[in-house]
Scaffold this active site. Structure first.
Site, PDB file in Angstrom:
ATOM      1  N   ALA A 161       0.864  -1.176   0.000  1.00 22.27           N
ATOM      2  CA  ALA A 161       0.000   0.000   0.000  1.00 22.27           C
ATOM      3  C   ALA A 161       0.902   1.228   0.000  1.00 22.27           C
ATOM      4  O   ALA A 161       2.043   1.184   0.470  1.00 22.27           O
ATOM      5  CB  ALA A 161      -0.896  -0.015   1.226  1.00 22.27           C
ATOM      6  N   GLY A 171       0.714  -4.960   1.038  1.00 29.85           N
ATOM      7  CA  GLY A 171      -0.487  -5.055   0.205  1.00 29.85           C
ATOM      8  C   GLY A 171      -0.235  -5.716  -1.142  1.00 29.85           C
ATOM      9  O   GLY A 171      -1.157  -6.297  -1.721  1.00 29.85           O
ATOM     10  N   GLU A 177      -0.452  -9.265  -0.418  1.00 33.03           N
ATOM     11  CA  GLU A 177      -1.860  -9.587  -0.131  1.00 33.03           C
ATOM     12  C   GLU A 177      -2.695  -9.625  -1.407  1.00 33.03           C
ATOM     13  O   GLU A 177      -3.606 -10.444  -1.535  1.00 33.03           O
ATOM     14  CB  GLU A 177      -2.414  -8.564   0.858  1.00 33.03           C
ATOM     15  CG  GLU A 177      -1.737  -8.690   2.218  1.00 33.03           C
ATOM     16  CD  GLU A 177      -2.124  -7.581   3.175  1.00 33.03           C
ATOM     17  OE1 GLU A 177      -1.808  -6.413   2.879  1.00 33.03           O
ATOM     18  OE2 GLU A 177      -2.765  -7.874   4.192  1.00 33.03           O
ATOM     19  N   GLU A 193       4.599  -4.982   7.378  1.00 28.16           N
ATOM     20  CA  GLU A 193       3.847  -3.886   8.013  1.00 28.16           C
ATOM     21  C   GLU A 193       4.290  -3.639   9.448  1.00 28.16           C
ATOM     22  O   GLU A 193       4.227  -2.513   9.943  1.00 28.16           O
ATOM     23  CB  GLU A 193       2.338  -4.199   7.984  1.00 28.16           C
ATOM     24  CG  GLU A 193       1.691  -4.009   6.624  1.00 28.16           C
ATOM     25  CD  GLU A 193       1.751  -5.238   5.736  1.00 28.16           C
ATOM     26  OE1 GLU A 193       2.562  -6.154   6.006  1.00 28.16           O
ATOM     27  OE2 GLU A 193       0.984  -5.276   4.752  1.00 28.16           O
TER      28      GLU A 193
HETATM   29  C1  HXC Z   1       5.108   4.316  -1.189  1.00 26.04           C
HETATM   30  C2  HXC Z   1       7.027   3.322  -1.956  1.00 26.04           C
HETATM   31  C3  HXC Z   1       6.657   2.095  -1.380  1.00 26.04           C
HETATM   32  C4  HXC Z   1       5.398   2.037  -0.702  1.00 26.04           C
HETATM   33  C5  HXC Z   1       8.562   1.835  -2.341  1.00 26.04           C
HETATM   34  N1  HXC Z   1       8.214   3.127  -2.539  1.00 26.04           N
HETATM   35  N2  HXC Z   1       7.629   1.193  -1.645  1.00 26.04           N
HETATM   36  N3  HXC Z   1       6.261   4.426  -1.859  1.00 26.04           N
HETATM   37  N4  HXC Z   1       4.677   3.169  -0.632  1.00 26.04           N
HETATM   38  N5  HXC Z   1       4.928   0.907  -0.169  1.00 26.04           N
HETATM   39  C6  HXC Z   1       8.956   4.166  -3.240  1.00 26.04           C
HETATM   40  C7  HXC Z   1      10.155   4.623  -2.431  1.00 26.04           C
HETATM   41  O1  HXC Z   1       9.774   5.586  -1.475  1.00 26.04           O
HETATM   42  C8  HXC Z   1      11.027   5.210  -3.514  1.00 26.04           C
HETATM   43  O2  HXC Z   1      10.545   6.490  -3.857  1.00 26.04           O
HETATM   44  C9  HXC Z   1      10.763   4.291  -4.709  1.00 26.04           C
HETATM   45  O3  HXC Z   1       9.519   3.647  -4.446  1.00 26.04           O
HETATM   46  C10 HXC Z   1      11.825   3.221  -4.842  1.00 26.04           C
HETATM   47  O4  HXC Z   1      11.958   2.533  -3.596  1.00 26.04           O
HETATM   48  P1  HXC Z   1      13.359   2.355  -2.841  1.00 26.04           P
HETATM   49  O5  HXC Z   1      13.034   2.118  -1.402  1.00 26.04           O
HETATM   50  O6  HXC Z   1      14.276   3.465  -3.164  1.00 26.04           O
HETATM   51  O7  HXC Z   1      13.887   1.014  -3.537  1.00 26.04           O
HETATM   52  P2  HXC Z   1      14.846  -0.090  -2.897  1.00 26.04           P
HETATM   53  O8  HXC Z   1      15.944   0.540  -2.100  1.00 26.04           O
HETATM   54  O9  HXC Z   1      15.229  -0.980  -4.027  1.00 26.04           O
HETATM   55  O10 HXC Z   1      13.934  -0.920  -1.868  1.00 26.04           O
HETATM   56  C11 HXC Z   1      12.820  -1.658  -2.345  1.00 26.04           C
HETATM   57  C12 HXC Z   1      11.899  -2.044  -1.147  1.00 26.04           C
HETATM   58  C13 HXC Z   1      11.594  -0.764  -0.340  1.00 26.04           C
HETATM   59  C14 HXC Z   1      12.657  -3.067  -0.268  1.00 26.04           C
HETATM   60  C15 HXC Z   1      10.671  -2.705  -1.732  1.00 26.04           C
HETATM   61  O11 HXC Z   1      11.093   0.219  -1.229  1.00 26.04           O
HETATM   62  C16 HXC Z   1      10.558  -0.981   0.738  1.00 26.04           C
HETATM   63  O12 HXC Z   1      10.862  -1.538   1.791  1.00 26.04           O
HETATM   64  N6  HXC Z   1       9.329  -0.492   0.484  1.00 26.04           N
HETATM   65  C17 HXC Z   1       8.279  -0.509   1.485  1.00 26.04           C
HETATM   66  C18 HXC Z   1       7.704  -1.887   1.592  1.00 26.04           C
HETATM   67  C19 HXC Z   1       6.600  -1.921   2.652  1.00 26.04           C
HETATM   68  O13 HXC Z   1       6.817  -1.565   3.815  1.00 26.04           O
HETATM   69  N7  HXC Z   1       5.433  -2.371   2.237  1.00 26.04           N
HETATM   70  C20 HXC Z   1       4.276  -2.447   3.114  1.00 26.04           C
HETATM   71  C21 HXC Z   1       3.527  -1.149   3.046  1.00 26.04           C
HETATM   72  S1  HXC Z   1       2.174  -1.136   4.190  1.00 26.04           S
HETATM   73  P3  HXC Z   1      11.542   7.720  -4.093  1.00 26.04           P
HETATM   74  O14 HXC Z   1      10.615   8.876  -4.308  1.00 26.04           O
HETATM   75  O15 HXC Z   1      12.403   7.807  -2.884  1.00 26.04           O
HETATM   76  O16 HXC Z   1      12.302   7.322  -5.340  1.00 26.04           O
HETATM   77  C22 HXC Z   1       1.014  -2.077   3.477  1.00 26.04           C
HETATM   78  C23 HXC Z   1      -0.244  -2.212   4.269  1.00 26.04           C
HETATM   79  C24 HXC Z   1      -1.215  -3.146   3.568  1.00 26.04           C
HETATM   80  O17 HXC Z   1       1.161  -2.568   2.419  1.00 26.04           O
HETATM   81  C25 HXC Z   1      -2.405  -3.390   4.403  1.00 26.04           C
HETATM   82  C26 HXC Z   1      -3.295  -2.255   4.513  1.00 26.04           C
HETATM   83  C27 HXC Z   1      -3.487  -1.615   3.210  1.00 26.04           C
END
Ligand code: HXC
Length: 261
Positions: A68, A112, A115, A135
């Site tokens: 998400a 997400g 999921e 999360e």
């Molecule tokens: C918003 C995101 C994002 C996310 C990545 N980006 N994941 N933006 N929401 N979930 C964005 C980053 O901010 C970044 O933007 C660009 O995408 C590239 O990501 P990087 O982090 O620079 O890439 P990398 O270093 O290769 O790492 C990849 C990654 C990491 C390991 C996947 O991005 C990450 O950990 N993302 C978050 C994963 C996460 O926590 N997902 C769960 C979300 S909560 P910029 O602008 O800096 O280039 C969820 C809740 C679901 O899903 C249930 C309720 C809905």
């Protein structure tokens, strides 16, 4: 979407297969409301289209979807999510689809994104696929079905490990645990998934829908209730033109011609 803007979901058809490609590559396909609105609308349009027999959801090479959209969610209040029906409002469109839905996963399927894949009927993973419900690192919760579908898919012990420690699974481990249906080389992921979807879409659609419904029942009922449901679904097959055609074609040593009736 306004004129001239890139769609967040690319929509294509290939024969009887509907292909939806998540298209926010710069944000690793982070799933915001606009994307989920487009995905939901496209899924339901394919569901209504009688020329479509199976649907594929694909992401990009680096990410199926990284979860998400954290930037969008960061300042939301309880009242914001409650009143807008966050998740329920558009993420659950995939649950309304009675046709088979396949996920083609390469790269990150996190939060997400994982999921969304779990809500599909078949997950085909490329060797680069990585699955996690991270999360907990955000003090959030896998709230798009993760805490419910993951233990049913891989058992409580492995699901707890993934949800509580944010442990990431690679494609091979996801395959061993039963999280994915099959693993293929990344270069073959799209073609392999489309070929599989084409094979499935060539079968009788009402039979596919009945099987999907019956298998999903296995998750949601006791064994005896599920067996009863299955038996009714079997009896219903005898009311279908395609089932008679399928059995007669076998006996006649010819290919069946299904009319999806
Ligand atoms: C918003 C995101 C994002 C996310 C990545 N980006 N994941 N933006 N929401 N979930 C964005 C980053 O901010 C970044 O933007 C660009 O995408 C590239 O990501 P990087 O982090 O620079 O890439 P990398 O270093 O290769 O790492 C990849 C990654 C990491 C390991 C996947 O991005 C990450 O950990 N993302 C978050 C994963 C996460 O926590 N997902 C769960 C979300 S909560 P910029 O602008 O800096 O280039 C969820 C809740 C679901 O899903 C249930 C309720 C809905």
């Amino acid at each position: 979407m306004t004129a001239g803007e890139e769609p967040l979901v690319l929509v294509e058809t290939q024969g009887r297969v509907g292909l939806l490609t998540l298209n926010r590559p710069r944000q690793l396909n982070a799933l915001n409301d606009a994307l989920m609105d487009q995905l939901g609308a496209a899924l339901l349009a394919f569901e209504r289209d009688e020329r479509i027999g199976a649907i594929v959801i694909a992401g990009g090479a680096k990410a199926f979807a990284a979860g998400a959209d954290i930037e969008a969610m960061a300042d939301w209040s309880f009242m914001d999510v409650y009143q807008s029906g966050f998740i329920t409002r558009n993420w659950e469109a995939v649950r309304q689809v009675r046709k088979p839905v396949l996920a083609a996963v390469a790269g990150y399927a996190m939060g997400g994104g994982c999921e969304l894949a779990l809500a599909c009927d078949i997950i085909v993973a490329g060797e680069s696929a990585r699955f996690a419900l991270p999360e907990i690192k955000l003090a959030m919760l896998p709230g798009a079905g993760g805490t419910q579908r993951l233990p049913r898919a891989i058992g409580k012990a492995k699901a707890m490990d993934m949800c509580l420690s944010a442990r990431m699974l690679d494609a091979q481990e996801a395959d061993r645990l039963g999280l994915v249906s099959r693993v293929v080389p990344d270069a073959e992921l799209r073609a392999h998934t489309l070929a599989l979807a084409t094979q499935i879409a060539g079968y009788s659609l009402p039979a596919l829908m009945a099987i999907k419904e019956a298998v999903n029942r296995a998750w949601e009922s006791s064994l005896s209730e599920g067996i009863l449901f299955e038996r009714r679904a079997l009896y219903e097959r005898f009311a279908s033109d395609d089932a008679h055609e399928g059995m007669h074609a076998f006996l006649d040593k010819r290919s069946p011609v299904f009319t999806h009736r």
